[in-house]
Design a protein around this motif. Structure first.
Motif, PDB file in Angstrom:
ATOM      1  N   PRO A  22       0.821  -1.217   0.000  1.00 51.42           N
ATOM      2  CA  PRO A  22       0.000   0.000   0.000  1.00 51.42           C
ATOM      3  C   PRO A  22       0.853   1.264   0.000  1.00 51.42           C
ATOM      4  O   PRO A  22       0.539   2.227  -0.708  1.00 51.42           O
ATOM      5  CB  PRO A  22      -0.794  -0.103   1.308  1.00 51.42           C
ATOM      6  N   ARG A  23       1.933   1.234   0.788  1.00 49.25           N
ATOM      7  CA  ARG A  23       2.820   2.402   0.845  1.00 49.25           C
ATOM      8  C   ARG A  23       3.375   2.754  -0.521  1.00 49.25           C
ATOM      9  O   ARG A  23       3.441   3.926  -0.900  1.00 49.25           O
ATOM     10  CB  ARG A  23       4.014   2.094   1.743  1.00 49.25           C
ATOM     11  N   GLU A  46       0.784   4.241  -2.783  1.00 47.55           N
ATOM     12  CA  GLU A  46       0.474   5.627  -2.447  1.00 47.55           C
ATOM     13  C   GLU A  46       1.524   6.588  -2.968  1.00 47.55           C
ATOM     14  O   GLU A  46       1.219   7.713  -3.336  1.00 47.55           O
ATOM     15  CB  GLU A  46       0.406   5.793  -0.921  1.00 47.55           C
ATOM     16  N   ARG A  47       2.790   6.169  -2.901  1.00 47.88           N
ATOM     17  CA  ARG A  47       3.881   7.098  -3.143  1.00 47.88           C
ATOM     18  C   ARG A  47       4.412   7.116  -4.566  1.00 47.88           C
ATOM     19  O   ARG A  47       5.053   8.070  -4.983  1.00 47.88           O
ATOM     20  CB  ARG A  47       5.080   6.716  -2.257  1.00 47.88           C
ATOM     21  N   THR A  66      -5.228  -3.099  -0.276  1.00 53.79           N
ATOM     22  CA  THR A  66      -4.703  -2.136  -1.248  1.00 53.79           C
ATOM     23  C   THR A  66      -5.759  -1.849  -2.313  1.00 53.79           C
ATOM     24  O   THR A  66      -5.997  -0.693  -2.671  1.00 53.79           O
ATOM     25  CB  THR A  66      -3.423  -2.679  -1.919  1.00 53.79           C
ATOM     26  N   LEU A  95      -7.361   2.143  -1.287  1.00 49.79           N
ATOM     27  CA  LEU A  95      -6.548   3.227  -1.823  1.00 49.79           C
ATOM     28  C   LEU A  95      -7.169   3.852  -3.064  1.00 49.79           C
ATOM     29  O   LEU A  95      -7.516   3.173  -4.026  1.00 49.79           O
ATOM     30  CB  LEU A  95      -5.139   2.728  -2.154  1.00 49.79           C
ATOM     31  N   GLN A  96      -7.299   5.164  -2.995  1.00 51.77           N
ATOM     32  CA  GLN A  96      -7.786   5.956  -4.109  1.00 51.77           C
ATOM     33  C   GLN A  96      -6.959   5.669  -5.369  1.00 51.77           C
ATOM     34  O   GLN A  96      -7.490   5.523  -6.457  1.00 51.77           O
ATOM     35  CB  GLN A  96      -7.649   7.439  -3.723  1.00 51.77           C
ATOM     36  N   ALA A  97      -5.639   5.572  -5.159  1.00 48.25           N
ATOM     37  CA  ALA A  97      -4.726   5.405  -6.293  1.00 48.25           C
ATOM     38  C   ALA A  97      -4.905   4.058  -6.984  1.00 48.25           C
ATOM     39  O   ALA A  97      -4.530   3.906  -8.150  1.00 48.25           O
ATOM     40  CB  ALA A  97      -3.279   5.546  -5.821  1.00 48.25           C
TER      41      ALA A  97
END
Ligand code: C2E
Ligand code: MG
Ligand code: MG
Ligand code: MG
Length: 279
Positions: free
Chosen positions: A121-122, A125-126, A155, A159-161
């Protein structure tokens, strides 16, 4: 006495916590240099078909042995890389190793194989995963269908992404797998919307399956549902001949686990590519 024991336990707990924090600080400090010095590795674990006689591909798993703290658990490494601002650099390294393996497969007439890469997930996001992946595949002229991205249900759900990234990856032809399936709350219908093509059943449901009737019911249900939704299934954590036997009786096709092979360095994985028949 109870009070003293309580305090001792607290001190033991505290010492463990201190050690963990110290490990994180040291790893955060040393990671950039280790990446630059080529100290990190990507290992590969076979995913097999036909009861282990055929190779489906590999899962790529990052490895780093810190000189003081020993082997760093991959989830810790991913978390610390984020703290150190090195997420993208780490992922570029892993993607590079994965691309090199895909190239080797292709050069040896095994374009039927696939390499799976985990995305946390990190990282989702990044990092603009779809751009990093597209860039690598294009630069090295590699077929997208030989790459698979593994994400967990959280995930995909939280997560929006994720929606945009998974859509873009699927459009490129990259395959998407749901990792650790069964521990979250997503429906197969939702996962189909997210362009998922495979689900990997979490090893907590698979290991020791022969003695666990509840897990048998769950795995069997997942297999039937997945088939009706058009997903492939990989059973993770196959550790014994008994696990394998039960899974085969349920017509589970693809499997991964220590019974077949543990994760191995790239060099040994290449030997597997040359040795094992197409799926
Ligand atoms: P995962 O993606 O579910 O990967 C499978 C984990 O189960 C691996 O642990 C593998 O070594 C282990 N495993 C495989 N077969 C068996 C078995 O039969 N029995 C048992 N007990 N274990 C088995 P590993 O390499 O320690 O990785 C742990 C987790 O860390 C992975 O779980 C994944 O979530 C994450 N991870 C590993 N490498 C990467 C990476 O390169 N990037 C990211 N983002 N995450 C990674
Ligand atoms: Mg995985
Ligand atoms: Mg998994
Ligand atoms: Mg797992």
């Amino acid at each position: 006495e109870a009070k003293r024991r309580g305090r001792n336990q607290y001190q033991v707990f505290n010492a463990a916590l201190d050690a963990h924090l110290q490990m994180k600080r040291d790893v955060e400090r040393d990671l950039a240099q280790a990446l630059a010095d080529g100290e990190l590795q990507v290992w590969f674990q076979p995913i097999v078909c036909d009861g282990g006689r055929a190779l489906d591909g590999f899962e790529a798993l990052v490895r780093w042995t810190h000189r003081r703290h020993g082997a760093i658990a991959p989830p810790d490494l991913i978390e610390i890389a984020a703290l150190a601002g090195l997420s993208e650099e780490l992922l570029r390294f892993i993607m590079g190793e994965v691309a090199a393996m895909i190239r080797f497969m292709q050069d040896n007439g095994r374009s039927d194989l696939r390499v799976s890469m985990n995305i946390s997930p990190r990282e989702m996001e990044r990092i603009v995963i779809e751009d990093l992946v597209a860039g690598t595949l294009k630069r090295q002229d590699l077929p997208a269908r030989m790459l698979e991205i593994e994400i967990t249900e959280e995930t995909a759900l939280d997560l929006q992404a994720a929606t945009q990234t998974l859509t873009a990856l699927a459009m490129q032809g990259v395959s998407i797998a749901i990792d650790d399936f069964g521990v979250g709350y997503s429906s197969l219908g939702f996962l189909r919307q997210m362009h998922v093509s495979r689900v990997k059943i979490d090893r907590s449901f698979v290991t020791g399956l022969a003695d666990q009737t509840e897990n048998q019911a769950l795995v069997s249900a997942v297999l039937q549902l997945a088939e009706s939704f058009g997903f492939q299934v990989v059973a993770e954590g196959v550790e014994s001949a008994e696990d394998l036997q039960v899974l085969q009786s349920m017509r589970c096709h693809a499997m991964q686990g220590h019974y077949f092979a543990e994760p191995m360095p790239a060099e040994r994985a290449r030997q597997h590519v040359l040795a094992l028949a197409p799926a």
